[in-house]
Scaffold this motif. Structure first.
Motif, PDB file in Angstrom:
ATOM      1  N   PHE A  86       0.831  -1.201   0.000  1.00 33.45           N
ATOM      2  CA  PHE A  86       0.000   0.000   0.000  1.00 33.45           C
ATOM      3  C   PHE A  86       0.867   1.252   0.000  1.00 33.45           C
ATOM      4  O   PHE A  86       0.510   2.270  -0.604  1.00 33.45           O
ATOM      5  CB  PHE A  86      -0.934  -0.016   1.211  1.00 33.45           C
ATOM      6  CG  PHE A  86      -1.756   1.235   1.363  1.00 33.45           C
ATOM      7  CD1 PHE A  86      -2.607   1.647   0.360  1.00 33.45           C
ATOM      8  CD2 PHE A  86      -1.670   1.998   2.521  1.00 33.45           C
ATOM      9  CE1 PHE A  86      -3.370   2.813   0.495  1.00 33.45           C
ATOM     10  CE2 PHE A  86      -2.429   3.153   2.673  1.00 33.45           C
ATOM     11  CZ  PHE A  86      -3.285   3.558   1.662  1.00 33.45           C
ATOM     12  N   GLY A  87       2.023   1.182   0.658  1.00 29.84           N
ATOM     13  CA  GLY A  87       2.951   2.304   0.633  1.00 29.84           C
ATOM     14  C   GLY A  87       3.495   2.582  -0.752  1.00 29.84           C
ATOM     15  O   GLY A  87       3.902   3.710  -1.053  1.00 29.84           O
ATOM     16  N   GLY A  88       3.519   1.557  -1.631  1.00 34.36           N
ATOM     17  CA  GLY A  88       3.914   1.782  -3.011  1.00 34.36           C
ATOM     18  C   GLY A  88       2.903   2.637  -3.751  1.00 34.36           C
ATOM     19  O   GLY A  88       3.261   3.543  -4.509  1.00 34.36           O
ATOM     20  N   LEU A  89       1.608   2.351  -3.535  1.00 34.76           N
ATOM     21  CA  LEU A  89       0.557   3.178  -4.117  1.00 34.76           C
ATOM     22  C   LEU A  89       0.666   4.610  -3.591  1.00 34.76           C
ATOM     23  O   LEU A  89       0.551   5.572  -4.366  1.00 34.76           O
ATOM     24  CB  LEU A  89      -0.812   2.587  -3.787  1.00 34.76           C
ATOM     25  CG  LEU A  89      -2.034   3.412  -4.184  1.00 34.76           C
ATOM     26  CD1 LEU A  89      -2.077   3.664  -5.684  1.00 34.76           C
ATOM     27  CD2 LEU A  89      -3.318   2.719  -3.716  1.00 34.76           C
ATOM     28  N   CYS A  90       0.890   4.760  -2.291  1.00 36.82           N
ATOM     29  CA  CYS A  90       1.040   6.102  -1.707  1.00 36.82           C
ATOM     30  C   CYS A  90       2.275   6.800  -2.252  1.00 36.82           C
ATOM     31  O   CYS A  90       2.247   8.006  -2.529  1.00 36.82           O
ATOM     32  CB  CYS A  90       1.104   6.004  -0.190  1.00 36.82           C
ATOM     33  SG  CYS A  90      -0.433   5.453   0.590  1.00 36.82           S
ATOM     34  N   ALA A  91       3.370   6.063  -2.406  1.00 36.46           N
ATOM     35  CA  ALA A  91       4.606   6.653  -2.914  1.00 36.46           C
ATOM     36  C   ALA A  91       4.414   7.181  -4.325  1.00 36.46           C
ATOM     37  O   ALA A  91       4.852   8.297  -4.663  1.00 36.46           O
ATOM     38  CB  ALA A  91       5.731   5.623  -2.873  1.00 36.46           C
ATOM     39  N   ALA A  92       3.791   6.380  -5.187  1.00 37.50           N
ATOM     40  CA  ALA A  92       3.574   6.808  -6.566  1.00 37.50           C
ATOM     41  C   ALA A  92       2.645   8.015  -6.624  1.00 37.50           C
ATOM     42  O   ALA A  92       2.870   8.955  -7.406  1.00 37.50           O
ATOM     43  CB  ALA A  92       3.005   5.655  -7.385  1.00 37.50           C
ATOM     44  N   THR A  93       1.596   8.005  -5.802  1.00 40.57           N
ATOM     45  CA  THR A  93       0.643   9.107  -5.796  1.00 40.57           C
ATOM     46  C   THR A  93       1.286  10.384  -5.279  1.00 40.57           C
ATOM     47  O   THR A  93       1.071  11.475  -5.819  1.00 40.57           O
ATOM     48  CB  THR A  93      -0.585   8.733  -4.950  1.00 40.57           C
ATOM     49  OG1 THR A  93      -1.127   7.492  -5.423  1.00 40.57           O
ATOM     50  CG2 THR A  93      -1.651   9.804  -5.025  1.00 40.57           C
ATOM     51  N   LEU A  94       2.092  10.259  -4.220  1.00 41.93           N
ATOM     52  CA  LEU A  94       2.807  11.418  -3.690  1.00 41.93           C
ATOM     53  C   LEU A  94       3.794  11.959  -4.716  1.00 41.93           C
ATOM     54  O   LEU A  94       3.887  13.176  -4.938  1.00 41.93           O
ATOM     55  CB  LEU A  94       3.542  11.039  -2.409  1.00 41.93           C
ATOM     56  CG  LEU A  94       4.444  12.107  -1.786  1.00 41.93           C
ATOM     57  CD1 LEU A  94       3.632  13.326  -1.382  1.00 41.93           C
ATOM     58  CD2 LEU A  94       5.206  11.550  -0.583  1.00 41.93           C
ATOM     59  N   ALA A  95       4.544  11.070  -5.350  1.00 34.67           N
ATOM     60  CA  ALA A  95       5.530  11.500  -6.345  1.00 34.67           C
ATOM     61  C   ALA A  95       4.861  12.199  -7.527  1.00 34.67           C
ATOM     62  O   ALA A  95       5.399  13.162  -8.082  1.00 34.67           O
ATOM     63  CB  ALA A  95       6.343  10.306  -6.823  1.00 34.67           C
ATOM     64  N   ALA A  96       3.671  11.711  -7.908  1.00 35.23           N
ATOM     65  CA  ALA A  96       2.959  12.328  -9.019  1.00 35.23           C
ATOM     66  C   ALA A  96       2.486  13.733  -8.676  1.00 35.23           C
ATOM     67  O   ALA A  96       2.345  14.581  -9.565  1.00 35.23           O
ATOM     68  CB  ALA A  96       1.769  11.461  -9.419  1.00 35.23           C
ATOM     69  N   ALA A  97       2.264  13.993  -7.386  1.00 34.84           N
ATOM     70  CA  ALA A  97       1.773  15.304  -6.963  1.00 34.84           C
ATOM     71  C   ALA A  97       2.883  16.256  -6.546  1.00 34.84           C
ATOM     72  O   ALA A  97       2.635  17.457  -6.394  1.00 34.84           O
ATOM     73  CB  ALA A  97       0.796  15.126  -5.788  1.00 34.84           C
ATOM     74  N   ARG A  98       4.098  15.748  -6.366  1.00 39.40           N
ATOM     75  CA  ARG A  98       5.193  16.570  -5.834  1.00 39.40           C
ATOM     76  C   ARG A  98       6.244  16.777  -6.921  1.00 39.40           C
ATOM     77  O   ARG A  98       6.862  15.819  -7.381  1.00 39.40           O
ATOM     78  CB  ARG A  98       5.828  15.872  -4.626  1.00 39.40           C
ATOM     79  CG  ARG A  98       6.800  16.732  -3.849  1.00 39.40           C
ATOM     80  CD  ARG A  98       7.334  15.971  -2.637  1.00 39.40           C
ATOM     81  NE  ARG A  98       7.912  16.868  -1.634  1.00 39.40           N
ATOM     82  CZ  ARG A  98       9.138  17.314  -1.642  1.00 39.40           C
ATOM     83  NH1 ARG A  98       9.973  16.942  -2.606  1.00 39.40           N
ATOM     84  NH2 ARG A  98       9.565  18.117  -0.696  1.00 39.40           N
ATOM     85  N   PRO A  99       6.486  18.013  -7.327  1.00 36.70           N
ATOM     86  CA  PRO A  99       7.445  18.256  -8.417  1.00 36.70           C
ATOM     87  C   PRO A  99       8.863  17.789  -8.113  1.00 36.70           C
ATOM     88  O   PRO A  99       9.560  17.317  -9.007  1.00 36.70           O
ATOM     89  CB  PRO A  99       7.390  19.777  -8.610  1.00 36.70           C
ATOM     90  CG  PRO A  99       6.074  20.199  -8.031  1.00 36.70           C
ATOM     91  CD  PRO A  99       5.823  19.259  -6.888  1.00 36.70           C
ATOM     92  N   GLN A 100       9.294  17.915  -6.866  1.00 36.31           N
ATOM     93  CA  GLN A 100      10.693  17.649  -6.529  1.00 36.31           C
ATOM     94  C   GLN A 100      10.889  16.213  -6.074  1.00 36.31           C
ATOM     95  O   GLN A 100      11.130  15.934  -4.902  1.00 36.31           O
ATOM     96  CB  GLN A 100      11.167  18.634  -5.452  1.00 36.31           C
ATOM     97  CG  GLN A 100      11.127  20.094  -5.879  1.00 36.31           C
ATOM     98  CD  GLN A 100      12.022  20.371  -7.072  1.00 36.31           C
ATOM     99  OE1 GLN A 100      13.040  19.717  -7.277  1.00 36.31           O
ATOM    100  NE2 GLN A 100      11.645  21.345  -7.886  1.00 36.31           N
ATOM    101  N   VAL A 101      10.749  15.268  -7.015  1.00 35.28           N
ATOM    102  CA  VAL A 101      11.041  13.864  -6.764  1.00 35.28           C
ATOM    103  C   VAL A 101      11.996  13.393  -7.847  1.00 35.28           C
ATOM    104  O   VAL A 101      11.744  13.582  -9.039  1.00 35.28           O
ATOM    105  CB  VAL A 101       9.760  13.005  -6.772  1.00 35.28           C
ATOM    106  CG1 VAL A 101      10.106  11.512  -6.697  1.00 35.28           C
ATOM    107  CG2 VAL A 101       8.864  13.389  -5.601  1.00 35.28           C
TER     108      VAL A 101
END
Length: 253
Positions: A86-101
């Motif tokens: 589930f943290g993978g889904l959260c990681a991808a979603t966070l990265a998609a919303a955060r420019p500095q990844v």
């Protein structure tokens, strides 16, 4: 939210799975912290972190997580992110919303919406008091979902799983079973953010040889790795192989 900060080097945010805590990464901390400053989160509603107000939606949990990361590191700080289940889904979603990844690694990610291959049914442990019978059911669930080889379900794995389950107050199952990951991967592909998809060979939450190619179809800057002799919790069951994989993936350009 509660984070543990360990090590020195470029920041690497590590997100655990559902019914988990930062200790999902316990066997990887030494190796990864030698090259990175690890930010190990207890996500909202897990471990030592509080439960966010409002509905239990992906947008809510990732919004809280993103605001916490910005407060800790600053909105303009580039970072790497690895997420499990589930943290993978959260990681991808966070990265998609955060420019500095800079780069992302998803280990046995949830939210792919593709077939699973459960071998054993899960047992309810919540109606039992602490003791041998409850531990037996938790042990069964580790074998059913998390670890492939029975010998790898050791005392530490059981203790970590027990603690994580008892302290889980956010229900991720409904989100993990929905096809929410492809949208985030499409955004990351468009932005040319490198994404690693990794599954254990025997992961029951997906059919890696099918899920990986399906998610990577038409995507750029994405790679698939299937780790031999590992189940879903691959960073515990195949810790050395996972350490090498992540250290290589997150190596400075």
């Amino acid at each position: 939210m509660v984070f543990r900060r360990i090590g020195n080097g470029p920041p690497l945010l590590l997100l655990h799975g559902g019914h988990g805590s930062w200790l999902h990464w316990v066997r990887n901390v030494d190796a990864l912290s030698a090259r990175h400053t690890l930010w190990l989160a207890d996500m909202p509603g897990y471990g030592d972190s509080g439960v966010p107000e409002g509905a239990q939606t992906l947008e809510n949990i990732v919004g809280v997580l993103g605001r916490a990361v910005d407060q800790l590191l600053g909105e303009s700080t580039a970072l790497d992110i690895a997420g499990f289940s589930f943290g993978g889904l959260c990681a991808a979603t966070l990265a998609a919303a955060r420019p500095q990844v800079r780069r992302v690694a998803l280990l046995g990610p949830g939210g792919h919406g593709l077939p699973r291959r459960e071998r054993l049914g899960m047992l309810n442990w919540k109606d039992l008091p602490p003791g041998p019978e409850r531990d037996a059911r938790l042990h069964h669930n580790l074998a059913a979902l998390m670890l492939h080889e029975p010998a790898h379900i050791d005392a530490m794995a059981l203790a970590l799983h027990r603690s994580a389950c008892v302290n889980t107050r956010w229900r991720s199952k409904g989100l993990s079973r929905r096809a929410l990951l492809p949208d985030a991967l499409e955004i990351l592909s468009q932005r040319q953010v490198p994404v690693l998809l990794a599954w254990g060979e025997h992961d029951v939450t997906a059919v890696p040889t099918q899920a990986g190619p399906a998610l990577l179809a038409g995507a750029s800057q994405m790679e698939l790795v299937i780790v031999p002799n590992a189940g879903h919790w691959l960073q515990y069951e195949a810790a050395d192989a996972t350490d090498r994989l992540l250290l290589d993936w997150f190596a400075p350009a």
